[in-house]
Motif scaffolding. Structure first.
Motif, PDB file in Angstrom:
ATOM      1  N   ASP A   1       0.841  -0.965   0.065  1.00  0.00           N
ATOM      2  CA  ASP A   1       0.055  -0.113  -0.047  1.00  0.00           C
ATOM      3  C   ASP A   1       0.962   1.273   0.144  1.00  0.00           C
ATOM      4  O   ASP A   1       0.694   2.292  -0.865  1.00  0.00           O
TER       5      ASP A   1
ATOM      6  N   HIS B   1       2.391   1.686  -3.428  1.00  0.00           N
ATOM      7  CA  HIS B   1       1.284   2.199  -4.529  1.00  0.00           C
ATOM      8  C   HIS B   1       1.232   3.891  -3.984  1.00  0.00           C
ATOM      9  O   HIS B   1       1.074   4.609  -5.110  1.00  0.00           O
ATOM     10  N   SER B   2       1.153   4.158  -2.849  1.00  0.00           N
ATOM     11  CA  SER B   2       0.978   5.611  -2.657  1.00  0.00           C
ATOM     12  C   SER B   2       2.217   6.377  -3.206  1.00  0.00           C
ATOM     13  O   SER B   2       1.977   7.459  -3.668  1.00  0.00           O
TER      14      SER B   2
ATOM     15  N   SER C   1       3.897   5.708 -14.915  1.00  0.00           N
ATOM     16  CA  SER C   1       2.328   5.413 -15.139  1.00  0.00           C
ATOM     17  C   SER C   1       2.277   3.463 -15.164  1.00  0.00           C
ATOM     18  O   SER C   1       1.550   2.971 -14.272  1.00  0.00           O
TER      19      SER C   1
ATOM     20  N   ARG D   1       2.964   2.650 -11.369  1.00  0.00           N
ATOM     21  CA  ARG D   1       1.806   2.810 -10.596  1.00  0.00           C
ATOM     22  C   ARG D   1       0.611   1.820 -10.809  1.00  0.00           C
ATOM     23  O   ARG D   1       0.279   1.297  -9.923  1.00  0.00           O
ATOM     24  N   ARG D   2       0.568   1.426 -12.100  1.00  0.00           N
ATOM     25  CA  ARG D   2      -0.337   0.207 -12.091  1.00  0.00           C
ATOM     26  C   ARG D   2       0.285  -1.139 -11.431  1.00  0.00           C
ATOM     27  O   ARG D   2      -0.729  -1.899 -10.995  1.00  0.00           O
TER      28      ARG D   2
ATOM     29  N   HIS E   1      -0.329  -1.263  -8.036  1.00  0.00           N
ATOM     30  CA  HIS E   1      -1.789  -1.380  -7.751  1.00  0.00           C
ATOM     31  C   HIS E   1      -1.883  -2.909  -7.644  1.00  0.00           C
ATOM     32  O   HIS E   1      -2.831  -3.417  -6.874  1.00  0.00           O
ATOM     33  N   LYS E   2      -1.597  -3.368  -8.727  1.00  0.00           N
ATOM     34  CA  LYS E   2      -1.972  -4.837  -8.669  1.00  0.00           C
ATOM     35  C   LYS E   2      -1.345  -5.718  -7.794  1.00  0.00           C
ATOM     36  O   LYS E   2      -2.018  -6.395  -7.013  1.00  0.00           O
TER      37      LYS E   2
ATOM     38  N   ASP F   1      -0.635  -4.614  -4.662  1.00  0.00           N
ATOM     39  CA  ASP F   1      -1.432  -4.436  -3.521  1.00  0.00           C
ATOM     40  C   ASP F   1      -2.721  -4.835  -3.315  1.00  0.00           C
ATOM     41  O   ASP F   1      -3.259  -5.585  -2.473  1.00  0.00           O
ATOM     42  N   SER F   2      -3.377  -5.051  -4.746  1.00  0.00           N
ATOM     43  CA  SER F   2      -4.508  -5.649  -4.692  1.00  0.00           C
ATOM     44  C   SER F   2      -4.637  -7.075  -4.285  1.00  0.00           C
ATOM     45  O   SER F   2      -5.378  -7.657  -3.634  1.00  0.00           O
TER      46      SER F   2
END
Lengths: 215, 645
Positions: free
Chosen positions: A39, A42-43, A187, A190-191, A194-195, A197-198
């Protein structure tokens, strides 16, 4: 001599016992910690893109040319969609393997980003550079932690796919090209963060059946 | 050709004018704008746009999108579900982690207008629905109730699998207030709010947010009424009462602890009466107790200020013939008074002034008579002393005026009684000493009659008196209690001397009082103390200026030294004044010599100048005394008047 042996044996037993005790840490807690770190990653990447866009908006980029390469190899896109569409029915091992592969894939690009950030023709390059370095540290520690975690989840989780970076080490010659490529890489970062993290949060919720309040 | 062109132009102009005349203007549609795209659960999303001006003609809008890295353009699949000017993307049409390039196109009869394209990624535009089933309850069966708020996540959000992680926030306010109280609640679904106002009605709302997304809308308000419970005000009063009682007890205890000092502060004790004059009783010498009470507590006094010694620092024992002596002494006192300056210091003790008054009152007697009477006594004392101890003692005396040696001696003698006379009235010591004639007497002179200018210490060492008449004439200084033992006049002379050395020392030390005799020359005051007693029973005195110092150095500092060399014909003491300072240097080593020359008995004419440098004047006419350290001043006249040896 006999006493030394006895003490040595005792020491070994103690060590084994401690290791066993360490293993007794529930996976849910480990995953919770891992998801917290992801997390944070990603931030950081979100902040990076925002800083980048403040001076070099995306619409300033030339469309269709800012993607000399895909953020991900095409063959990886499908597993994502499949995982999502199947209602998250894929096994945890697959998810863990995917996460680790992603983390591994970003080691080299982060190095390139870090090297380029110092000489980036951007007013916020120092801030960007520091954030990238922080990202590198988080990524490294998360990868190490996940190595241990995956060891508890089975051999399937241990397998990682190699996703070599094909973008090359050079970002470009002119300012616009450099900025374009840099922004594109951010970018993608970032993606992917996020992956990661999810997936980790999905894994966490699956592992903490005893603590439903977390999910 | 020209005509056709002109016709066409004319037609268009007519059309334009016709349009203007009608007041309408048709134009292509204005540019629409995409306002927002949102996904409530990260699985579907909706985009809304704002249409521009329609240009007066019916316009239609269409949304086209293009996925990342694909050239395919798709049109919005659902324009209706989400309402007007919206496009809803269902689950099948939604790809996550894929960039969507969305554009809205407005079309009318005159043209079409494209909006600005927007790039979105579904996972970044998550905005969940507000939490549902918000319940607020008041805990029952407690004295201090609190509010418990509980809620459920929005139905669409899949938090169970961890696909979405929601963070909640609660806000509460009283119904009639304006300020909300916001509380972050994390991932929990229950929240407690403590200490509500009793009897108040609260309004509660909850909202949520995904870990990387937008806050939802606030849930609809839930109201709760708090019942009346134990009123707070009473508890506060109870606390105040307890606290003040505690303070009150502490205060009382403090007062009790300091009651005495407080009493002293508020009601100061009445000071006792101060006696300025003497009672008749005191004069009559009754009640030793009174005298003892008059004795200063710090008796014997230290050598700090000799003027303080003027009065009742001596504890004197007066035998039964005290009164006689006193009368005699009174006369003598008058004589001495006349010659002496009365120094009645305000700082002096009572005795100083009083002694003067006493002396004056009782004075008037014949000086000679007094002299005679006391002379005998005192002289006898002195003689006896001298006979007994001869050169042991040296009297330093400051005489004023009378040169005649006997007179001097008598005067000296006089001075003693004069000095002593007031003493019994003031400071009779309660110590009862046996008064055998063998008792050594000690006279310590501390007289207020001495002027500050003159420094001389009268020191007499009372020898054991063989004359019984003067048995009572002796005064003892009770500096210490060593004198209590009787001494044989002869055998114990030395002993006595030794024994009394300490007392002598003490006496001398304390004496320090300046003689009240007129001094021809102003001299710095000096004090004498017995330095030591030589083997031949000679008492060596040395001046004391400040504490104990080397006698030699002392002499150097002072100009005049004199010492009593001998007793002259049992008449008195000879004091020689040293005139030259340079001789002082030689005095130190010569001390012993000079002393040794003085024999015990036949020192009537044994002035032997140990140094050659005695005073010239003195050498001429008088036997020169050694300028040993002698504290005291000798009037040259007296010296001259003394009989030569």
């Amino acid at each position: 001599m006999a006493q030394r042996r006895i003490s040595g044996d005792r020491l070994f037993i103690t060590v084994v016992y401690l290791v066993a005790m360490c293993r007794a840490v529930p996976i849910g807690d480990l995953l919770d910690r891992a998801s917290q770190r992801s997390d944070k990653m990603h931030s950081l990447s979100t902040l990076l893109t925002q800083e980048m866009d403040s001076h070099f908006p995306p619409y300033g980029r030339i469309p269709n040319e800012n993607a000399p390469f895909d953020c991900q190899p095409p063959h990886y896109r499908r597993p994502m969609e499949k995982k999502k569409s199947s209602g998250k029915g894929s096994g945890e091992s697959d998810l863990m393997s995917l996460v680790r592969s992603l983390l591994q894939a970003w080691v080299d690009p982060l190095v390139i980003l870090s090297n380029s950030a110092i000489t980036l023709p951007h007013p916020a390059k120092s801030s960007i550079s520091s954030k990238i370095q922080e990202l590198q540290e988080h990524s490294k520690s998360l990868a190490d932690g996940l190595d241990i975690l995956s060891g508890k989840m089975g051999p399937a989780a241990q397998a990682t796919s190699s996703l070599p970076y094909t973008g090359g080490t050079d970002l470009g010659q002119d300012r616009v090209t450099i900025l374009n490529k840099f922004g594109f890489l951010l970018s993608c970062l970032r993606r992917d963060s996020h992956k990661i993290d999810s997936f980790l949060k999905v894994l966490r919720c699956r592992a903490v059946k005893l603590q439903p309040e977390l999910c | 050709m020209m005509k056709k062109v002109g016709g066409v132009i004319l037609l268009w102009l007519l059309l334009l004018f016709s349009q203007l005349a009608e007041g309408k203007r048709y134009s292509p549609p204005g540019k629409p704008t995409l306002t927002s795209c949102r996904s409530p659960e990260k699985e579907t999303f909706t985009c809304w746009w704002e249409p521009g001006s329609d240009g007066g003609l019916p316009t239609t809008h269409a949304l086209y999108y293009r996925k990342e890295n694909s050239e395919m353009v798709y049109e919005c699949p659902d324009y209706k579900t989400a309402g007007e000017n919206s496009c809803f993307f269902s689950k099948n049409d939604t790809s996550i982690w894929v960039n969507y390039n969305i554009t809205v196109v407005a079309t009318n009869a005159l043209g079409r207008t494209f909006s600005d394209p927007v790039d979105i990624d579904v996972v970044y535009i998550v905005m969940p629905n507000p939490p549902e089933e918000v319940r607020v309850s008041v805990t029952q069966n407690t004295d201090w109730p609190f509010l418990r708020v509980s809620w459920e996540p929005p139905k669409k959000a899949d938090t169970r699998s961890g696909w979405i992680t929601l963070i909640y926030e609660v806000r509460i306010k009283l119904e009639n207030e304006d300020e909300w109280e916001v509380h972050p609640a994390g991932q929990q679904k229950i929240f407690n709010i403590f200490s509500p106002r009793s009897g108040g009605t609260y309004q509660v709302q909850v909202r949520c947010k995904p870990d990387h997304g937008f806050w939802s809308e606030w849930s609809p308000s839930t109201y709760v009424k708090v019942p009346e419970y134990f009123p707070r005000e009473k508890s506060m009063w109870i606390l105040i009462v307890v606290f003040s009682a505690f303070i009150f007890f502490i205060f009382n205890w403090l007062i009790y602890m300091n009651i005495y000092s407080l009493k002293h502060c508020l009601l100061p004790p009445v000071p006792g009466p101060k006696i300025k004059g003497f009672d008749k009783q005191l004069k009559n010498g009754k009640s030793e107790d009174i005298f003892s009470s008059l004795v200063v507590s710090d008796f014997p006094p230290t050598t700090s200020n000799y003027e303080d010694f003027l009065v009742e620092y001596l504890e004197v024992y007066i035998p039964e013939e005290r009164e006689l002596i006193m009368e005699d002494s009174k006369e003598l006192q008058d004589d001495s008074l006349k010659s002496e300056n009365s120094t009645c210091d305000n700082d002096s003790g009572r005795g100083s002034c009083d002694s003067h008054t006493l002396l004056i009152d009782k004075g008037g007697g014949d000086k000679e008579d007094g002299l005679q009477s006391d002379q005998e006594g005192s002289q006898a004392e002195m003689d006896s002393k001298r006979h007994e101890e001869a050169p042991e003692e040296e009297l330093l005396e400051y005489s004023h005026g009378n040169v005649h040696s006997p007179d001097i001696s008598s005067e000296k003698v006089k001075s003693w009684p004069s000095l002593f006379s007031p003493l019994p009235q003031y400071g009779l010591s309660p110590v009862n000493q046996p008064s055998p004639p063998e008792m050594g007497k000690q006279h310590c002179l501390s007289d207020s009659l001495f002027t500050p200018d003159a420094l001389s210490s009268y020191f007499t060492q009372p020898g054991p008196s063989t004359k019984t008449d003067f048995r009572s004439n002796y005064w003892e200084c009770n500096f210490n209690h060593k004198q209590s033992h009787p001494l044989h006049p002869q055998t114990a002379a030395h002993e006595h001397l030794q024994a009394q050395n300490d007392t002598i020392m003490a006496c001398v030390e304390r004496i320090g009082a300046p003689l009240g005799v007129h001094v021809p020359n102003v001299r710095p005051t000096e004090y004498v103390e017995v330095q030591r007693v030589s083997d031949e029973n000679m008492v060596l005195l040395h001046p004391i200026s400040s504490g104990q110092e080397n006698t030699c150095t002392m002499r150097r500092q002072t100009e005049d030294y004199s010492r009593v060399k001998t007793l002259n014909n049992d008449k008195g003491l000879l004091l020689l004044q040293r005139e030259s300072m340079e001789e002082e240097m030689d005095m130190c080593p010569n001390e012993e010599e000079g002393v040794s020359r003085v024999t015990s008995n036949g020192y009537t004419a044994s002035i032997t100048p140990t140094s050659q440098k005695s005073a010239a004047g003195i050498n001429a006419s008088l036997p020169i005394l050694d300028e040993r350290a002698a504290s005291g001043y000798v009037d040259t006249t007296t010296m001259f008047g003394q009989p030569t040896y």
